[in-house]
Each structure stands twice: as C-alpha cells, then as structure tokens.
Design a protein around this motif. Structure first.
Motif, PDB file in Angstrom:
ATOM      1  N   ALA A 233     -62.886 -41.902 -19.001  1.00 57.06           N
ATOM      2  CA  ALA A 233     -63.708 -42.953 -18.544  1.00 57.06           C
ATOM      3  C   ALA A 233     -63.220 -44.194 -19.435  1.00 57.06           C
ATOM      4  CB  ALA A 233     -64.997 -42.711 -18.832  1.00 57.06           C
ATOM      5  N   ASN A 234     -62.383 -44.097 -20.583  1.00 62.86           N
ATOM      6  CA  ASN A 234     -61.773 -45.125 -21.225  1.00 62.86           C
ATOM      7  C   ASN A 234     -60.316 -44.697 -21.854  1.00 62.86           C
ATOM      8  OD1 ASN A 234     -62.255 -44.200 -23.698  1.00 62.86           O
ATOM      9  ND2 ASN A 234     -63.236 -45.870 -24.540  1.00 62.86           N
ATOM     10  N   ASP A 235     -59.726 -45.646 -22.422  1.00 60.94           N
ATOM     11  CA  ASP A 235     -58.260 -45.595 -22.843  1.00 60.94           C
ATOM     12  C   ASP A 235     -58.378 -44.755 -24.184  1.00 60.94           C
ATOM     13  OD1 ASP A 235     -56.887 -46.584 -20.770  1.00 60.94           O
ATOM     14  OD2 ASP A 235     -56.994 -48.608 -21.653  1.00 60.94           O
ATOM     15  N   THR A 236     -59.350 -45.119 -25.081  1.00 59.90           N
ATOM     16  CA  THR A 236     -59.670 -44.556 -26.320  1.00 59.90           C
ATOM     17  C   THR A 236     -59.568 -42.941 -26.007  1.00 59.90           C
ATOM     18  OG1 THR A 236     -60.502 -46.496 -27.105  1.00 59.90           O
ATOM     19  CG2 THR A 236     -60.706 -44.322 -28.459  1.00 59.90           C
ATOM     20  N   MET A 237     -60.477 -42.363 -25.177  1.00 62.88           N
ATOM     21  CA  MET A 237     -60.602 -40.959 -24.893  1.00 62.88           C
ATOM     22  C   MET A 237     -59.113 -40.293 -24.360  1.00 62.88           C
ATOM     23  SD  MET A 237     -64.588 -40.323 -23.981  1.00 62.88           S
ATOM     24  CE  MET A 237     -64.167 -41.407 -22.163  1.00 62.88           C
ATOM     25  N   ALA A 238     -58.576 -41.375 -23.488  1.00 57.24           N
ATOM     26  CA  ALA A 238     -57.461 -40.837 -22.800  1.00 57.24           C
ATOM     27  C   ALA A 238     -56.414 -40.734 -24.177  1.00 57.24           C
ATOM     28  CB  ALA A 238     -56.932 -41.809 -21.976  1.00 57.24           C
ATOM     29  N   LEU A 239     -56.274 -41.514 -25.018  1.00 56.40           N
ATOM     30  CA  LEU A 239     -55.378 -41.502 -25.944  1.00 56.40           C
ATOM     31  C   LEU A 239     -55.488 -40.205 -26.739  1.00 56.40           C
ATOM     32  CD1 LEU A 239     -55.116 -45.081 -27.067  1.00 56.40           C
ATOM     33  CD2 LEU A 239     -53.012 -43.728 -25.761  1.00 56.40           C
ATOM     34  N   GLY A 240     -56.904 -39.598 -26.998  1.00 54.19           N
ATOM     35  CA  GLY A 240     -57.183 -38.503 -27.741  1.00 54.19           C
ATOM     36  C   GLY A 240     -56.753 -37.377 -26.928  1.00 54.19           C
ATOM     37  N   ALA A 241     -56.811 -37.341 -25.592  1.00 45.82           N
ATOM     38  CA  ALA A 241     -56.312 -36.468 -24.798  1.00 45.82           C
ATOM     39  C   ALA A 241     -54.778 -36.191 -24.841  1.00 45.82           C
ATOM     40  CB  ALA A 241     -56.688 -36.677 -23.210  1.00 45.82           C
ATOM     41  N   VAL A 242     -54.096 -37.393 -24.719  1.00 46.88           N
ATOM     42  CA  VAL A 242     -52.477 -37.312 -25.034  1.00 46.88           C
ATOM     43  C   VAL A 242     -52.246 -36.804 -26.278  1.00 46.88           C
ATOM     44  CG1 VAL A 242     -50.696 -38.701 -25.400  1.00 46.88           C
ATOM     45  CG2 VAL A 242     -52.358 -39.219 -23.519  1.00 46.88           C
ATOM     46  N   GLU A 243     -52.914 -37.026 -27.310  1.00 44.54           N
ATOM     47  CA  GLU A 243     -52.649 -36.391 -28.735  1.00 44.54           C
ATOM     48  C   GLU A 243     -52.669 -34.957 -28.662  1.00 44.54           C
ATOM     49  OE1 GLU A 243     -53.620 -37.186 -33.423  1.00 44.54           O
ATOM     50  OE2 GLU A 243     -54.697 -38.164 -31.731  1.00 44.54           O
ATOM     51  N   ALA A 244     -53.975 -34.433 -28.144  1.00 46.28           N
ATOM     52  CA  ALA A 244     -53.792 -32.941 -28.027  1.00 46.28           C
ATOM     53  C   ALA A 244     -52.774 -32.343 -27.215  1.00 46.28           C
ATOM     54  CB  ALA A 244     -55.454 -32.864 -27.293  1.00 46.28           C
ATOM     55  N   LEU A 245     -52.529 -32.903 -26.187  1.00 50.06           N
ATOM     56  CA  LEU A 245     -51.490 -32.521 -25.163  1.00 50.06           C
ATOM     57  C   LEU A 245     -50.293 -32.347 -26.032  1.00 50.06           C
ATOM     58  CD1 LEU A 245     -52.697 -34.143 -21.760  1.00 50.06           C
ATOM     59  CD2 LEU A 245     -52.808 -31.542 -22.532  1.00 50.06           C
ATOM     60  N   LYS A 246     -49.857 -33.413 -26.678  1.00 46.27           N
ATOM     61  CA  LYS A 246     -48.633 -33.585 -27.296  1.00 46.27           C
ATOM     62  C   LYS A 246     -48.349 -32.223 -28.479  1.00 46.27           C
ATOM     63  CE  LYS A 246     -47.363 -38.191 -27.088  1.00 46.27           C
ATOM     64  NZ  LYS A 246     -46.939 -39.558 -27.594  1.00 46.27           N
ATOM     65  N   ASN A 247     -49.438 -32.120 -29.164  1.00 46.31           N
ATOM     66  CA  ASN A 247     -49.538 -31.024 -30.063  1.00 46.31           C
ATOM     67  C   ASN A 247     -49.382 -29.647 -29.570  1.00 46.31           C
ATOM     68  OD1 ASN A 247     -50.338 -32.952 -32.024  1.00 46.31           O
ATOM     69  ND2 ASN A 247     -52.338 -32.695 -32.430  1.00 46.31           N
ATOM     70  N   ALA A 248     -49.724 -29.610 -28.222  1.00 41.47           N
ATOM     71  CA  ALA A 248     -49.885 -28.068 -27.682  1.00 41.47           C
ATOM     72  C   ALA A 248     -48.495 -27.983 -26.861  1.00 41.47           C
ATOM     73  CB  ALA A 248     -50.898 -27.888 -26.702  1.00 41.47           C
ATOM     74  N   GLY A 249     -47.642 -29.060 -26.701  1.00 42.91           N
ATOM     75  CA  GLY A 249     -46.385 -29.047 -26.030  1.00 42.91           C
ATOM     76  C   GLY A 249     -46.803 -29.224 -24.356  1.00 42.91           C
ATOM     77  N   LYS A 250     -47.808 -29.748 -24.054  1.00 43.43           N
ATOM     78  CA  LYS A 250     -48.313 -29.826 -22.550  1.00 43.43           C
ATOM     79  C   LYS A 250     -48.128 -31.257 -22.309  1.00 43.43           C
ATOM     80  CE  LYS A 250     -50.956 -25.916 -21.791  1.00 43.43           C
ATOM     81  NZ  LYS A 250     -50.234 -25.239 -20.681  1.00 43.43           N
ATOM     82  N   ASN A 251     -47.833 -32.402 -22.998  1.00 40.99           N
ATOM     83  CA  ASN A 251     -47.745 -33.699 -22.745  1.00 40.99           C
ATOM     84  C   ASN A 251     -46.710 -33.912 -21.492  1.00 40.99           C
ATOM     85  OD1 ASN A 251     -48.323 -36.518 -22.804  1.00 40.99           O
ATOM     86  ND2 ASN A 251     -46.239 -36.581 -23.776  1.00 40.99           N
TER      87      ASN A 251
END
Length: 356
Positions: A233-251
């Motif tokens: 629902a906003n960019d700040t949370m989306a960036l948190g999602a991206v960070e988690a995905l990068k750490n898991a190799g799923k970005n």
C-alpha cells in the motif's frame, strides 16, 4: 466555470500526468497587485519527500502569480496547524491565502471555519471530513484529493499483469484506521475481481513501516515458496519487501508493487526491483491547489459561480513503470519542476469527488 474534460478523464485507465509549458506571464485583474498577497503553504513537515514536493509545487505556483509564499509546518499537530493559520491571518489579514495539507481529516472543518471567518481563501488537500462541502463556505475554494481507489486498483492490476494474471500473491496493508490504508486495501480487493486466477495467501498490516514489511516478507518467503507477487500500500513497505527478497535471492522472481512515488521507489522501478509505483505528485495537487486559492483571492476566479463538481475533485497522479521511470525521476527528483502551467486549472483534474 464548468469542467469540459471530466468525461474524457474518467475514461483514462491509468492515471497519467504529462508536463506542459508554463505560461509566459500571469495578468492580474485591473487594480490588483499580486505582490501584496501572501500564500501560506501549510504542510506537516519538510522531512517527508511528498510534503516537501507539495511545498515546492505551491512555491512554483506562487512565483508564477507573483505572490509571496511561506511554508508553515505543524508536525501533524492539529492545534499547531490551526494556530499557525490564525497567526498568518493576524499578520496579513485578507491578503492571506492558504493551501493546506491538513494535519488530520477532523481538522479540515476547523481550517474551513477559521478561513471563512477571516474572509481568506483556502484550498484543502488530500482530506475532507464527511459532510464538509466547499459550497457551504464561500472562501473554501476547493477540496482536492487523491483517488486511492483508482490508484490502488491500477497498481494492483499492474502487479497481477506482471505475473501473468495468475498465482500466489500477498498484501502489505498500511496503518490500520488510516483512510489511505483502508481505501488501498479495498482497491486491492476490487482489482482481484478481475483476476480470478490470483490467490491471496496472506494479508497483513506493516503499518507503513519498512522494517515491519521486511519481517513479514521474510516469513512469507519461507511459508509460501510459490509466492509470485507482493502488493504494498505504500513505497516504504515495498522497499522492505525488496530488501527481504534480495537477501533471499528472490529479487525479481517475486514481483513487488508500491505507491507514493518516493525517490528510492522510483529508482527501484527503474532498476527492476519493483514493477510499479504511483507518483502522487505533490507538484500537481499542491501547485494547482495553490492556484485555485490564489486566483480566487486575486479576483480571477468566481468561486460562488462555480458548480460543486468544480470545487471537489481528485488530482491527477502518475503510474510509474519501467517505461517512464527515467522521465519521472528527471522531472520530479532531478529538476524538481515538471513544468506545469499553473494558470490552466483544468489540467490537474482527474475526476470529481462524490459529494457526501
């Protein structure tokens, strides 16, 4: 004044704002000196990118019309905002003009009443208490809001399209009780009706927080290995999602959508880390909001002769994906001037608000 473009604007499937060339010079009515007028740009703070963008847009409009401008911040405090407005009126009297991003929805009534009592023109942005109508206040020029339903549905649809219209998705919900969070969640659910093959595996609030969103997504990656998309629902949370995905190799494997158009999200869209965001465009909503109030104060706009739909409407915003990310970054971030013609009040209108 009757808006001739409303029917066309309603037919637009994605909210898009284009830059235009600013008019060479504003001509004030005879006997009116714009330099005697003072615009108060009332925002929460300058620490938030969007509020700072609102301030810049309103300043650009004030410069075009030749009026003075001051930024009043309130730190999201209702009393501080109202007191700042009263102090500005005490200083400049009926030469004061206001464009206000209110500290709360409830405070919109106070803002309208204080300005009406003083005979000073005001445009109120983004929030409006139910039952508060500009047509009930001769000096309440316009209520200009963001259409969270249209924005949320557009970003959700873009996300669903990016995963082929099928598969598992999860939703990062904003702060519970917040109007935008409620509306964007409803928009997400509305978009799902057009995508029967999308399965929502979880929907959780991350309260607009990047760290909370990151934690949720870390868990989703483990619990839902077939997850294909995340609506935020906003960019700040989306960036948190991206960070988690990068750490898991799923970005990139799991697609992410956002909303608001902050700089980091625009760059994430450009780099392929996010599929889409919506630039809420403070230059548009506040620049044109200021223009409505300024034209009314200078006598260029007959407020009482306007139809209700001309005084209550949604502002245009811009859907940002990989195709236009560079252009939006250039206009909104690098040059901080989209080149809008603030004399053309029709330009900012996306659609009229429901009167209630």
């Amino acid at each position: 004044m009757r808006r001739k473009l409303v029917g066309t604007l309603l037919a637009v499937s994605m909210l898009v704002t284009s830059a235009v060339t600013v008019s060479a010079e504003y001509k004030a009515p005879d006997g009116v000196d714009p330099s005697e007028y003072h615009l108060a740009i009332c925002i929460h703070s300058m620490d938030n990118e969007y509020w700072a963008q609102e301030a810049e847009g309103a300043k650009l409009a004030a410069e075009y019309y030749g009026v003075n401008a001051d930024i009043l911040t309130c730190d999201s405090d209702d009393n501080k905002q109202i007191q700042g407005i009263k102090d500005y009126i005490a200083q400049y009297g009926d030469k004061a003009i206001f464009v206000v991003d209110p500290s709360s929805t409830a405070n919109t009534v106070n803002i309208a009443e204080v300005c009406e009592e003083a005979g000073t023109y005001v445009t109120i942005l983004a929030h409006r208490a139910e039952g508060l109508l500009p047509t009930d206040y001769p000096h309440f020029v316009a209520s200009i809001m963001l259409d969270d339903m249209a924005i949320g549905k557009a970003t959700a649809s873009a996300l669903f399209d990016s995963i082929g219209g099928e598969g598992q998705v999860a939703e990062l919900v904003g702060l519970l009780g917040d109007d935008s969070a409620t509306n964007r969640h409803a928009a997400f659910e509305a978009a799902l009706e057009d995508y029967p093959d999308i399965e929502v595996v979880d929907s959780q609030t991350a309260s607009w927080s990047q760290s909370d969103a990151m934690t949720l997504v870390e868990n989703w990656i483990v619990n839902y290995p077939e997850l294909k998309g995340i609506f935020s629902a906003n960019d700040t949370m989306a960036l948190g999602a991206v960070e988690a995905l990068k750490n898991a190799g799923k970005n990139g494997e799991v697609k992410v959508s956002g909303c608001d158009g902050i700089e980091a999200a625009l760059n994430a869209v450009k780099d392929g880390d996010m599929v889409v965001t919506n630039a809420n465009d403070g230059y548009c909503i506040a620049g044109y909001g200021a223009s409505y109030a300024i034209q009314a104060a200078l006598g260029s706009l007959d407020v009482e002769g306007m139809e209700a739909e001309d005084r209550m409407f949604f502002s245009k915003t811009t859907i940002v994906d990989e195709k236009n990310a560079d252009e939006i970054i250039s206009k909104f971030i690098e040059t901080q001037n989209p080149g809008y013609d603030y004399s053309d009040l029709e330009f900012c209108v996306y659609a009229p608000q429901e009167i209630k």
